[in-house]
Design an enzyme around this catalytic site. Structure first.
Site, mmCIF file in Angstrom:
data_model
loop_
_atom_site.group_PDB
_atom_site.id
_atom_site.type_symbol
_atom_site.label_atom_id
_atom_site.label_comp_id
_atom_site.label_asym_id
_atom_site.label_seq_id
_atom_site.Cartn_x
_atom_site.Cartn_y
_atom_site.Cartn_z
ATOM 1 C CG HIS A 137 26.543 46.563 44.001
ATOM 2 N ND1 HIS A 137 26.394 47.247 42.617
ATOM 3 C CD2 HIS A 137 27.725 46.424 43.974
ATOM 4 C CE1 HIS A 137 27.549 46.999 41.586
ATOM 5 N NE2 HIS A 137 27.990 45.996 42.716
ATOM 6 C CG HIS A 139 32.551 49.944 39.799
ATOM 7 N ND1 HIS A 139 33.012 49.496 38.442
ATOM 8 C CD2 HIS A 139 32.459 48.908 40.364
ATOM 9 C CE1 HIS A 139 32.925 48.671 38.081
ATOM 10 N NE2 HIS A 139 32.889 47.752 39.340
HETATM 11 O O1 G3P Z 1 32.275 44.014 45.579
HETATM 12 C C1 G3P Z 1 31.343 43.327 44.693
HETATM 13 C C2 G3P Z 1 30.294 43.713 43.676
HETATM 14 O O2 G3P Z 1 31.015 44.851 44.016
HETATM 15 C C3 G3P Z 1 30.922 43.009 41.928
HETATM 16 O O3 G3P Z 1 31.967 43.884 41.904
HETATM 17 O O4 G3P Z 1 32.696 44.725 39.921
HETATM 18 O O5 G3P Z 1 30.782 46.117 41.118
HETATM 19 O O6 G3P Z 1 32.738 46.340 42.006
HETATM 20 P P1 G3P Z 1 32.082 45.416 40.849
HETATM 21 CA CA CA Z 2 32.252 46.547 44.267
#
Ligand code: G3P
Ligand code: CA
Length: 327
Positions: free
Chosen positions: A34, A76
């Site tokens: 992530h 992000h």
């Molecule tokens: O994209 C899945 C995860 O990344 C959750 O969302 O807000 O971190 O982009 P975000």
């Molecule tokens: Ca994401």
């Protein structure tokens, strides 16, 4: 004898197919880095992606926002002030709402910024104080193209086959600004060979209408994941299954707290999604944000094995890989 040869050939072909089958098409639990190795280095920097790569996740995630000159940037938020030094470098480029928008900056301007560990611009304090120190060392923003070349380059030099997991960020905001982000991102993906479910790329989006458009109007054959955040999204599972291959829920949509016997309560979201042939990749698992769980392993065991999800977005791919490998 002839029959034996036919059986032998068929089993070799089926074995080869199995080997080449992407992790997401099997029952393997998949690990998605992530924002890279964001538990250790500032999120979405090339350094965080290289470190994540070395941890052997199945996929590395890219959140995508467009620059003023229509270049997909890996970042992000549509805003810059929580992860860069934009406020000191370009104080006059903020909008009337006091915010700095990626879309107001050309790639050349974005390259002048330093990427920082995520912080709260009001307090100037890091969001995760035990992670990489705020404002130390030098990191930069980069494009989707640069990151794909890093991952594909490492795939070549290491012989591994790690996939990419891009997210289209806020398509309706982009449209209001006169930009078709999905079209632009799909073109870059296609140029790098990501066209079908076998190409080791999963495309994700929170906006259901946009994901539907990506499948039905832009004719993408990629593996598509519908991100979700709220209970109301769960009622749309059947509709989602008509255009997407998986869902990406917030993990608290699956783990609903403890019952009076002290056992974790699990919702029926995963069972319902699996019945519709949808994979479930939940977000976001952080070893330094455990909530009511006693350990990261307890959290992972509950979601991956008790709730039976198929994959996790995590800031700590090394720890999740270690957990998956020993279980
Ligand atoms: O994209 C899945 C995860 O990344 C959750 O969302 O807000 O971190 O982009 P975000
Ligand atoms: Ca994401």
């Amino acid at each position: 004898m002839k029959k034996l040869i036919v059986i032998l050939v068929l089993s070799i072909v089926s074995c080869t197919n199995n080997i080449s089958k992407k992790a997401v098409l099997t029952n393997k639990k998949i690990v998605i880095a992530h924002r890279g190795a964001s538990g250790y280095l500032p999120e979405h920097t090339m350094e965080a992606k290289a470190m994540a790569y070395a941890m052997n996740p199945d996929y590395i995630e890219q959140d995508i926002v467009l620059s003023k000159d229509n270049i997909p940037i890996v970042i992000h938020d549509i805003h810059l002030e929580s992860v860069t030094d934009v406020a000191t470098k370009f104080p006059n480029k903020k909008r009337v709402d006091g915010r700095y928008y990626v879309i107001d900056f050309t790639l050349d301007e974005l390259k002048q910024l330093n990427a920082l560990e995520r912080f709260n611009p009001k307090t100037n304090k890091a969001i995760y104080p035990n992670r990489f120190p705020l404002r130390k060392s030098i990191f930069k923003l980069h494009t989707l193209q640069q990151e794909i070349e890093l991952i594909q380059g490492l795939n070549k030099s290491t012989g591994k086959n790690i996939g990419i997991y891009p997210e289209i960020k806020e398509p309706s905001f982009h449209l209001k600004e006169g930009k078709d982000i999905s079209k632009i991102v799909l073109k870059v993906l296609k140029n790098y060979g990501y066209k079908t479910k076998n190409d080791n790329c999963i495309l994700q989006c929170f906006d259901g209408n946009e994901l539907k458009r990506i499948r039905n109007k832009l004719n993408s054959q990629l593996f598509l994941v519908q991100l979700m955040e709220f209970k109301k999204d769960e009622a749309k599972l059947e509709e989602i299954s008509k255009y997407a291959d998986g869902i990406g829920p917030w993990y608290k949509q699956i783990i609903k707290g403890k019952n009076k016997n002290g056992n974790w309560q699990i919702s029926n979201l995963v069972t319902k999604a699996h019945a519709l042939n949808l994979k479930v990749h939940a977000y976001t698992f952080r070893a330094d944000e455990l909530g009511d769980f006693k350990s990261f392993d307890e959290l992972l065991n509950t979601v991956l094995f008790k709730a039976n999800i198929d994959g996790v977005f995590t800031d700590f791919s090394d720890k999740v890989k270690a957990f998956v490998n020993k279980n």
